[in-house]
Motif scaffolding. Structure first.
Motif, short mmCIF file in Angstrom:
data_model
loop_
_atom_site.label_atom_id
_atom_site.label_comp_id
_atom_site.label_asym_id
_atom_site.label_seq_id
_atom_site.Cartn_x
_atom_site.Cartn_y
_atom_site.Cartn_z
N ASN A 83 18.03 97.07 -10.50
CA ASN A 83 18.52 96.24 -11.60
C ASN A 83 17.58 96.31 -12.80
O ASN A 83 18.03 96.31 -13.95
N GLU A 84 16.28 96.34 -12.52
CA GLU A 84 15.31 96.45 -13.61
C GLU A 84 15.50 97.78 -14.34
O GLU A 84 15.45 97.83 -15.58
N ALA A 85 15.73 98.85 -13.59
CA ALA A 85 15.96 100.16 -14.19
C ALA A 85 17.23 100.16 -15.04
O ALA A 85 17.26 100.70 -16.16
N MET A 86 18.28 99.53 -14.54
CA MET A 86 19.53 99.46 -15.29
C MET A 86 19.36 98.65 -16.58
O MET A 86 19.92 98.99 -17.63
N LYS A 96 19.04 98.84 -22.51
CA LYS A 96 18.26 98.57 -23.73
C LYS A 96 17.85 99.88 -24.42
O LYS A 96 17.12 99.85 -25.42
N GLU A 97 18.30 100.99 -23.88
CA GLU A 97 18.01 102.32 -24.41
C GLU A 97 16.52 102.66 -24.37
O GLU A 97 16.03 103.46 -25.17
N ASP A 98 15.83 102.04 -23.43
CA ASP A 98 14.43 102.39 -23.18
C ASP A 98 14.44 103.46 -22.09
O ASP A 98 14.07 103.21 -20.94
N TYR A 99 14.86 104.65 -22.48
CA TYR A 99 15.17 105.69 -21.50
C TYR A 99 13.94 106.18 -20.74
O TYR A 99 14.03 106.49 -19.55
N LYS A 100 12.82 106.25 -21.41
CA LYS A 100 11.61 106.72 -20.75
C LYS A 100 11.23 105.80 -19.59
O LYS A 100 10.97 106.26 -18.47
N TYR A 154 18.29 112.76 -19.74
CA TYR A 154 19.26 113.40 -20.63
C TYR A 154 19.39 112.62 -21.94
O TYR A 154 19.35 113.19 -23.03
N GLU A 155 19.53 111.30 -21.83
CA GLU A 155 19.66 110.47 -23.02
C GLU A 155 18.38 110.49 -23.86
O GLU A 155 18.44 110.34 -25.08
N ASP A 156 17.26 110.71 -23.22
CA ASP A 156 15.97 110.77 -23.91
C ASP A 156 15.69 112.18 -24.44
O ASP A 156 14.59 112.45 -24.93
N THR A 157 16.68 113.06 -24.32
CA THR A 157 16.60 114.48 -24.71
C THR A 157 15.47 115.22 -23.99
O THR A 157 14.96 116.22 -24.48
N LYS A 158 15.11 114.73 -22.80
CA LYS A 158 14.16 115.44 -21.94
C LYS A 158 14.98 116.32 -21.01
O LYS A 158 15.09 116.08 -19.80
N PHE A 159 15.58 117.36 -21.59
CA PHE A 159 16.57 118.14 -20.86
C PHE A 159 15.97 118.89 -19.68
O PHE A 159 16.61 119.01 -18.63
#
Length: 279
Positions: A47-50, A55-59, A90-95
């Motif tokens: 849940n914390e990860a979700m 919050k778009e804190d992808y890292k 992916y969302e963080d562009t760390k492809f």
């Protein structure tokens, strides 16, 4: 016997050295001290990860999903966390990180119901890295291969339907690269090399938007090397398939009148609802 003043001082120096070493070691230990490991319930971690993902804190979301698997590798949430970590990357562009995570998921869970999602997300990682036609097209080719794999493995899924659309765009992009190279050869009077490039487009990328121009460029190149009969034949093919195209009008003038301009303008298993939408 008298004691040397140096011998009298030496023990004190040794003591001082020991103290200094002790302080240094303590400082080193305190500086290298790692954060204490605390095992937490899998639900709390997930849940914390979700929350971080929303919050778009992808890292940090990726780190949290990785922690779910690290602390609870045999829970049913571990495989979901693997996939969600890949999505966060992916969302963080760390492809590259996303692709590594997806390859691992696919290897460990080939029969998982979310495997189509994993294959498709991997294809998107390549697709998002497609560069303009002036650059190397390695990522474009990898995107094509990955999209085709989605279609082959999961032909009746929504992922396959979207992959087909993206393949059309990818093929058009690859054809555009061939056209760019062909035009360069044409401008530099390397006509046979230009002909070979334009034939690659005509033969290998028949459903792309570049076909009318490729046919016109062939008419132009054949005229420039003196193969007027072949130029007329290609012009007829262009007129038959694209009668309203401006390229046909230009091709007619070239084939019949021999007016060419090598500096011509350039143109141009189903998901259960818990996964983030990709399209």
């Amino acid at each position: 016997m008298k004691t040397s003043r140096f011998a009298a001082v030496l023990p004190r120096r040794r003591s001082a050295l020991a103290v200094l070493l002790g302080v240094a070691l303590l400082a080193g230990c305190s500086g290298d001290k790692k954060e204490e490991y605390v095992e937490r319930p899998v639900g709390d971690l997930y849940n914390e990860a979700m929350d971080r993902l929303q919050k778009e804190d992808y890292k940090e979301a990726a780190k949290s999903f990785d922690e779910v698997e690290r602390q609870h590798p045999y829970s049913r949430w571990a495989s979901k966390a693997q996939l969600m970590a890949a999505y966060a990357y992916y969302e963080d562009t760390k492809f590259d990180d996303a692709i590594i995570a997806l390859d691992r998921f696919i290897q460990l869970h080939p029969g998982n119901a979310d495997a189509p999602y994993a294959y498709y997300l991997k294809a998107l990682c390549y697709y998002e890295q497609i560069s303009d036609v002036g650059r190397d097209q390695k990522m474009t080719k990898l995107a094509m291969q990955s999209l085709e794999e989605v279609i082959t493995r999961f032909p009746n899924t929504t992922y396959a339907r979207d992959a087909r659309l993206k393949i059309d765009l990818t093929r058009d992009h690859l054809a555009g690269k061939e056209m760019e190279v062909g035009r360069w050869y044409l401008r530099n009077k390397q006509y046979l090399a230009a002909i070979n490039r334009f034939k690659v487009v005509v033969d290998g990328y028949q459903q792309t938007t570049h076909i009318p121009e490729a046919l016109y460029r062939l008419v132009e190149a054949y005229t420039l090397v003196g193969l007027k009969g072949e130029a007329r034949r290609i012009a007829a093919v262009l007129g038959h398939n694209y009668p309203g195209s401006r390229w046909y009008q230009d091709a007619y003038e070239v084939a019949e009148l021999g007016s060419t301009d090598p500096q011509a303008e350039e143109n141009g298993k189903k998901d259960d609802g818990w996964l983030p939408k990709l399209f």
